[in-house]
Design an enzyme around this catalytic site. Structure first.
Site, PDB file in Angstrom:
ATOM      1  N   LYS A  26      -8.489  -3.360 -10.862  1.00 48.04           N
ATOM      2  CA  LYS A  26      -7.453  -3.321 -11.902  1.00 48.04           C
ATOM      3  C   LYS A  26      -7.728  -2.253 -12.950  1.00 48.04           C
ATOM      4  CE  LYS A  26      -5.234  -7.802 -11.938  1.00 48.04           C
ATOM      5  NZ  LYS A  26      -4.712  -8.846 -12.833  1.00 48.04           N
TER       6      LYS A  26
ATOM      7  N   LYS B 215      -3.546  -5.654   0.348  1.00 52.14           N
ATOM      8  CA  LYS B 215      -3.027  -6.973   0.004  1.00 52.14           C
ATOM      9  C   LYS B 215      -1.570  -6.890  -0.462  1.00 52.14           C
ATOM     10  CE  LYS B 215      -3.994  -9.038  -3.880  1.00 52.14           C
ATOM     11  NZ  LYS B 215      -4.431  -9.824  -5.033  1.00 52.14           N
TER      12      LYS B 215
ATOM     13  N   LYS C 236       2.184  -8.277  -6.311  1.00 47.39           N
ATOM     14  CA  LYS C 236       3.367  -8.127  -7.159  1.00 47.39           C
ATOM     15  C   LYS C 236       3.341  -6.799  -7.899  1.00 47.39           C
ATOM     16  CE  LYS C 236       1.396 -11.873  -9.872  1.00 47.39           C
ATOM     17  NZ  LYS C 236       1.631 -13.286 -10.077  1.00 47.39           N
TER      18      LYS C 236
HETATM   19  P1  AMP Z   1      -2.089 -13.720  -8.971  1.00 47.79           P
HETATM   20  O1  AMP Z   1      -0.712 -13.349  -8.597  1.00 47.79           O
HETATM   21  O2  AMP Z   1      -3.054 -12.588  -8.852  1.00 47.79           O
HETATM   22  O3  AMP Z   1      -2.187 -14.472 -10.268  1.00 47.79           O
HETATM   23  O4  AMP Z   1      -2.565 -14.732  -7.831  1.00 47.79           O
HETATM   24  C1  AMP Z   1      -2.243 -16.102  -7.865  1.00 47.79           C
HETATM   25  C2  AMP Z   1      -2.718 -16.821  -6.628  1.00 47.79           C
HETATM   26  O5  AMP Z   1      -2.066 -16.295  -5.462  1.00 47.79           O
HETATM   27  C3  AMP Z   1      -4.217 -16.681  -6.358  1.00 47.79           C
HETATM   28  O6  AMP Z   1      -4.705 -17.903  -5.824  1.00 47.79           O
HETATM   29  C4  AMP Z   1      -4.291 -15.591  -5.332  1.00 47.79           C
HETATM   30  O7  AMP Z   1      -5.438 -15.686  -4.530  1.00 47.79           O
HETATM   31  C5  AMP Z   1      -3.031 -15.863  -4.525  1.00 47.79           C
HETATM   32  N1  AMP Z   1      -2.551 -14.627  -3.892  1.00 47.79           N
HETATM   33  C6  AMP Z   1      -2.066 -13.513  -4.525  1.00 47.79           C
HETATM   34  N2  AMP Z   1      -1.739 -12.565  -3.633  1.00 47.79           N
HETATM   35  C7  AMP Z   1      -2.034 -13.093  -2.404  1.00 47.79           C
HETATM   36  C8  AMP Z   1      -1.919 -12.590  -1.061  1.00 47.79           C
HETATM   37  N3  AMP Z   1      -1.437 -11.370  -0.809  1.00 47.79           N
HETATM   38  N4  AMP Z   1      -2.305 -13.400  -0.059  1.00 47.79           N
HETATM   39  C9  AMP Z   1      -2.795 -14.643  -0.299  1.00 47.79           C
HETATM   40  N5  AMP Z   1      -2.925 -15.169  -1.526  1.00 47.79           N
HETATM   41  C10 AMP Z   1      -2.546 -14.409  -2.570  1.00 47.79           C
END
Ligand code: AMP
Ligand code: TRP
Length: 339
Positions: free
Chosen positions: A118, A201, A204
């Site tokens: 990040k 990955k 968003k």
């Molecule tokens: P975040 O959007 O970074 O706050 O992620 C929130 C949750 O979604 C966390 O548990 C991440 O590990 C999961 N997550 C985010 N992106 C992915 C992805 N591409 N595949 C699987 N899990 C994800």
């Protein structure tokens, strides 16, 4: 010292820093629902204090927090069963986060790959909050003495650090107070990849919207993105081990498996031998069938933001009831006078 047995309690959080993706849904929210249904006490948070470790426009943050809450509920989280709330309404998170930033070490933070990703090349210009992010995350979890944390694969390192913080605190103060939390990284899609590049990955924050499926995408958009998803020219194998060097193919099969609650092997037992020209329309139908009701319900819930705020307010009050006594006990262990 006898070891304290902690009753099972589940905590997890998602940052309201943009829209929800299929990765969030399959890697996290779908698992949250499973754990809610298993009857364990569950707390699910919109981690707004974490979101602001990178710049968030205030109006967008407010919108994204409500939309994330709508996504949780539309996907099956029930405010009567799970405690749903936003982090900043429970000040114990920030307070324990401070105590933990005095327990965690600089060297631990420097090893965090999410910070390196990040912060990018310009780490000197990253916020101090982004650097210390994992100490606050450890506080989110441990302020409830949570025992289990469902997350996607990318959060594994942060959960290891959470255990390190708990162990160092317990050791430094000679107590057995904070539990050793177990990560729960399960399901066929713990790491959903970009539709444009199977080695990245799904995120968003990807500049290309075609790389991800958003939980707010309509049926046509979902269909278009899946049809355009990168693949290879070969037919599908009949077992998951045949996907090892085929990241894009593996990703689409894993998405199919997770959406239909099967293993990748079970999916391939059915579709092995098919070309993508045949498999992609099957995936489109499945994705639309599973995701459209969620996006429709999200839109309906977003029509009444006051109701969402009310749910978050109630959830926060319930969360404070659990968190505050644990915070008080922590202050006492550390030696703070609380008169
Ligand atoms: P975040 O959007 O970074 O706050 O992620 C929130 C949750 O979604 C966390 O548990 C991440 O590990 C999961 N997550 C985010 N992106 C992915 C992805 N591409 N595949 C699987 N899990 C994800
Ligand atoms: N770091 C997580 C992410 O980026 C979000 C998060 C913050 C979290 N606090 C948490 C996840 C506590 C699980 C438990 O996805």
């Amino acid at each position: 010292m006898t070891e304290v047995v902690h009753t099972p309690r589940v905590f997890s959080g998602i940052q309201p820093s943009g829209g929800l993706t299929l990765g969030n849904y399959l890697g996290a929210i779908k698992r949250f629902v499973d754990m809610q249904e298993s009857g364990i006490e569950t707390l699910y948070c919109m981690v707004d204090l974490h979101a602001i470790t990178v710049w968030q426009d205030p109006a967008d943050l407010r919108h994204n927090t409500r939309e994330l809450a709508a996504g949780y509920i539309a996907a099956g989280l029930d405010p009567a069963k799970s405690i749903l709330f936003n982090q900043s309404q429970v000040s114990a998170h920030a307070e324990l986060g401070w105590l933990f930033s005095c327990v965690a070490r600089m060297g631990w933070m420097k090893r965090m790959t999410q910070f390196k990703d990040k912060a990018g090349k310009n780490a000197e210009n990253a916020s101090l909050g982004l650097f210390g992010y994992p100490a606050l995350m450890a506080a989110d979890i441990l302020i409830y003495h949570s025992t289990h944390v469902p997350v996607g694969e990318d959060q594994k390192q942060h959960l290891e650090l959470t255990r390190d913080v708990a162990a160092k605190f317990n050791h430094d103060f000679g107590v057995d107070f904070f539990p050793m939390t177990e990560p729960v990284i399960e399901g066929a899609a713990t790491r959903v990849m970009s539709l444009r590049d199977g080695t990245k990955k799904m995120s968003k924050s990807d500049p290309s919207d075609a790389a991800r499926i958003n939980m707010t995408d309509d049926a046509d958009t979902i269909a278009k993105k899946i049809r355009k998803a990168k693949t290879d020219p070969d037919a599908l194998p009949s077992e998951a081990k045949g996907l090892e060097d085929r990241p894009e193919a593996r990703n689409l099969v894993n998405i199919f498996a997770a959406l239909s609650d099967q293993s990748a092997d079970a999916v391939l037992a059915d579709v092995g031998g098919k070309q993508f020209s045949e498999f992609k329309p099957m995936l489109v139908d499945l994705a639309v069938e599973k995701l459209s009701p969620i996006s429709a319900e999200m839109a309906r819930l977003m029509g009444d933001p006051a109701e969402i705020d009310r749910i978050l307010g109630q959830g926060s009050a319930r969360a404070r009831k659990i968190a505050n006594p644990i915070l008080e006990k922590t202050y006492d262990i550390v030696g703070m006078i609380r008169s």
